[in-house]
Design a protein around this motif. Structure first.
Motif, PDB file in Angstrom:
ATOM      1  N   ASN A 132       0.830  -1.207   0.000  1.00  0.00           N
ATOM      2  CA  ASN A 132       0.000   0.000   0.000  1.00  0.00           C
ATOM      3  C   ASN A 132       0.865   1.258   0.000  1.00  0.00           C
ATOM      4  N   PHE A 133       1.982   1.210   0.698  1.00  0.00           N
ATOM      5  CA  PHE A 133       2.888   2.354   0.713  1.00  0.00           C
ATOM      6  C   PHE A 133       3.479   2.602  -0.678  1.00  0.00           C
ATOM      7  N   PHE A 134       3.808   1.536  -1.403  1.00  0.00           N
ATOM      8  CA  PHE A 134       4.328   1.697  -2.767  1.00  0.00           C
ATOM      9  C   PHE A 134       3.288   2.337  -3.679  1.00  0.00           C
ATOM     10  N   THR A 135       2.018   2.035  -3.456  1.00  0.00           N
ATOM     11  CA  THR A 135       0.956   2.699  -4.218  1.00  0.00           C
ATOM     12  C   THR A 135       0.963   4.184  -3.902  1.00  0.00           C
ATOM     13  N   TYR A 136       1.070   4.528  -2.636  1.00  0.00           N
ATOM     14  CA  TYR A 136       1.122   5.929  -2.220  1.00  0.00           C
ATOM     15  C   TYR A 136       2.306   6.645  -2.881  1.00  0.00           C
ATOM     16  N   VAL A 137       3.473   6.009  -2.851  1.00  0.00           N
ATOM     17  CA  VAL A 137       4.665   6.606  -3.455  1.00  0.00           C
ATOM     18  C   VAL A 137       4.458   6.794  -4.952  1.00  0.00           C
ATOM     19  N   ALA A 138       3.899   5.784  -5.616  1.00  0.00           N
ATOM     20  CA  ALA A 138       3.668   5.876  -7.062  1.00  0.00           C
ATOM     21  C   ALA A 138       2.690   7.005  -7.393  1.00  0.00           C
ATOM     22  N   VAL A 139       1.648   7.157  -6.578  1.00  0.00           N
ATOM     23  CA  VAL A 139       0.693   8.252  -6.798  1.00  0.00           C
ATOM     24  C   VAL A 139       1.402   9.592  -6.642  1.00  0.00           C
ATOM     25  N   ARG A 140       2.270   9.705  -5.634  1.00  0.00           N
ATOM     26  CA  ARG A 140       3.019  10.959  -5.445  1.00  0.00           C
ATOM     27  C   ARG A 140       3.927  11.260  -6.642  1.00  0.00           C
ATOM     28  N   ILE A 141       4.596  10.228  -7.158  1.00  0.00           N
ATOM     29  CA  ILE A 141       5.489  10.397  -8.306  1.00  0.00           C
ATOM     30  C   ILE A 141       4.704  10.822  -9.535  1.00  0.00           C
ATOM     31  N   VAL A 142       3.611  10.107  -9.821  1.00  0.00           N
ATOM     32  CA  VAL A 142       2.803  10.422 -11.003  1.00  0.00           C
ATOM     33  C   VAL A 142       2.173  11.806 -10.871  1.00  0.00           C
ATOM     34  N   THR A 143       1.711  12.143  -9.678  1.00  0.00           N
ATOM     35  CA  THR A 143       1.129  13.470  -9.453  1.00  0.00           C
ATOM     36  C   THR A 143       2.154  14.563  -9.735  1.00  0.00           C
ATOM     37  N   ALA A 144       3.370  14.386  -9.258  1.00  0.00           N
ATOM     38  CA  ALA A 144       4.432  15.378  -9.512  1.00  0.00           C
ATOM     39  C   ALA A 144       4.757  15.462 -10.999  1.00  0.00           C
ATOM     40  N   GLN A 145       4.779  14.330 -11.696  1.00  0.00           N
ATOM     41  CA  GLN A 145       5.042  14.342 -13.135  1.00  0.00           C
ATOM     42  C   GLN A 145       3.935  15.063 -13.878  1.00  0.00           C
ATOM     43  N   LEU A 146       2.681  14.766 -13.541  1.00  0.00           N
ATOM     44  CA  LEU A 146       1.544  15.376 -14.231  1.00  0.00           C
ATOM     45  C   LEU A 146       1.473  16.875 -13.997  1.00  0.00           C
ATOM     46  N   GLU A 147       1.857  17.308 -12.816  1.00  0.00           N
ATOM     47  CA  GLU A 147       1.793  18.728 -12.475  1.00  0.00           C
ATOM     48  C   GLU A 147       2.603  19.569 -13.453  1.00  0.00           C
ATOM     49  N   SER A 148       3.737  19.030 -13.905  1.00  0.00           N
ATOM     50  CA  SER A 148       4.602  19.804 -14.786  1.00  0.00           C
ATOM     51  C   SER A 148       4.257  19.673 -16.270  1.00  0.00           C
ATOM     52  N   TYR A 149       3.695  18.543 -16.712  1.00  0.00           N
ATOM     53  CA  TYR A 149       3.461  18.424 -18.154  1.00  0.00           C
ATOM     54  C   TYR A 149       2.009  18.190 -18.557  1.00  0.00           C
ATOM     55  N   ASN A 150       1.102  17.899 -17.641  1.00  0.00           N
ATOM     56  CA  ASN A 150      -0.303  17.705 -17.984  1.00  0.00           C
ATOM     57  C   ASN A 150      -1.194  18.191 -16.841  1.00  0.00           C
ATOM     58  N   PRO A 151      -1.371  19.516 -16.733  1.00  0.00           N
ATOM     59  CA  PRO A 151      -2.148  20.088 -15.623  1.00  0.00           C
ATOM     60  C   PRO A 151      -3.597  19.580 -15.552  1.00  0.00           C
ATOM     61  N   GLU A 152      -4.202  19.265 -16.706  1.00  0.00           N
ATOM     62  CA  GLU A 152      -5.577  18.787 -16.709  1.00  0.00           C
ATOM     63  C   GLU A 152      -5.680  17.404 -16.053  1.00  0.00           C
ATOM     64  N   ALA A 153      -4.784  16.500 -16.426  1.00  0.00           N
ATOM     65  CA  ALA A 153      -4.775  15.165 -15.815  1.00  0.00           C
ATOM     66  C   ALA A 153      -4.413  15.262 -14.336  1.00  0.00           C
ATOM     67  N   HIS A 154      -3.525  16.190 -14.011  1.00  0.00           N
ATOM     68  CA  HIS A 154      -3.157  16.420 -12.606  1.00  0.00           C
ATOM     69  C   HIS A 154      -4.389  16.815 -11.800  1.00  0.00           C
ATOM     70  N   ALA A 155      -5.177  17.734 -12.336  1.00  0.00           N
ATOM     71  CA  ALA A 155      -6.384  18.189 -11.645  1.00  0.00           C
ATOM     72  C   ALA A 155      -7.377  17.040 -11.469  1.00  0.00           C
ATOM     73  N   GLU A 156      -7.530  16.194 -12.503  1.00  0.00           N
ATOM     74  CA  GLU A 156      -8.441  15.047 -12.402  1.00  0.00           C
ATOM     75  C   GLU A 156      -7.986  14.063 -11.326  1.00  0.00           C
ATOM     76  N   LEU A 157      -6.684  13.799 -11.301  1.00  0.00           N
ATOM     77  CA  LEU A 157      -6.164  12.876 -10.293  1.00  0.00           C
ATOM     78  C   LEU A 157      -6.319  13.458  -8.888  1.00  0.00           C
ATOM     79  N   MET A 158      -6.068  14.734  -8.729  1.00  0.00           N
ATOM     80  CA  MET A 158      -6.210  15.361  -7.408  1.00  0.00           C
ATOM     81  C   MET A 158      -7.673  15.341  -6.950  1.00  0.00           C
ATOM     82  N   GLU A 159      -8.596  15.559  -7.884  1.00  0.00           N
ATOM     83  CA  GLU A 159     -10.013  15.499  -7.548  1.00  0.00           C
ATOM     84  C   GLU A 159     -10.398  14.075  -7.122  1.00  0.00           C
TER      85      GLU A 159
END
Length: 172
Positions: free
Chosen positions: A68-95
């Protein structure tokens, strides 16, 4: 873990029960004696038996928590990646994160996959990152070293605090 459990008889505690007299002529070199047929003796194991874990060993429980912790880490990594190159997908994931708990990583990803086709691609990306992080980036040796160090330091601190509290002051 269950294979390490054994039924102990007094012969398993030589420091509590006296050892046989080795000077006797009729000394039996087979010691400890085999248990009677009605008593069972399981495999001799040098690991601690940990009661109360029923369906899984402590290591299995720790692995589930790490999963479960690895899932959390992966979500954090993907969220950080999306924030810089795909703000729309970032917003969907954050929602989605606002509406769903990350306590159970597989349930979170299952729900994410079923939300929409865009969310499905996010879930697949998180699965990929989770696997890569676990296999390639997580420092397993460092985990063991840090956990052992934390236990040792914590035990020392707690014992020191107890001795300080229960001992008369040296200054008096």
């Amino acid at each position: 873990m269950e294979s390490c459990a054994r039924i102990l008889s007094p012969t398993h505690f030589p420091s509590v029960f006296p050892l046989p007299n080795l000077n006797r002529r009729n000394f039996n070199p087979v010691w400890p004696r085999k248990p009677e047929a009605s008593k069972s003796l399981r495999l001799h194991c040098h690991k601690m038996y940990v009661p109360g874990f029923g369906e899984a060993s402590p290591e299995a429980k720790a692995a589930k928590n790490l999963h479960n912790f690895f899932t959390y880490v992966a979500v954090r990594i993907v969220t950080a990646q999306l924030e810089s190159y795909n703000p729309e997908a970032h917003a969907e994931l954050m929602e989605f994160l606002d509406r769903h708990s990350l306590n159970d990583g597989d349930k979170f990803l299952s729900n994410l996959m079923r939300e929409s086709s865009r969310h499905k691609s996010l879930a697949l990306r998180i699965l990929e990152v989770r696997s890569a992080y676990c296999k390639n980036d997580f420092e397993w040796d460092n985990l063991k070293r840090l956990a052992s160090k934390m236990v040792g330091e914590s035990n020392t601190r707690l014992m020191r605090e107890y001795v300080t509290e229960t001992s008369p002051d040296a200054e008096k």
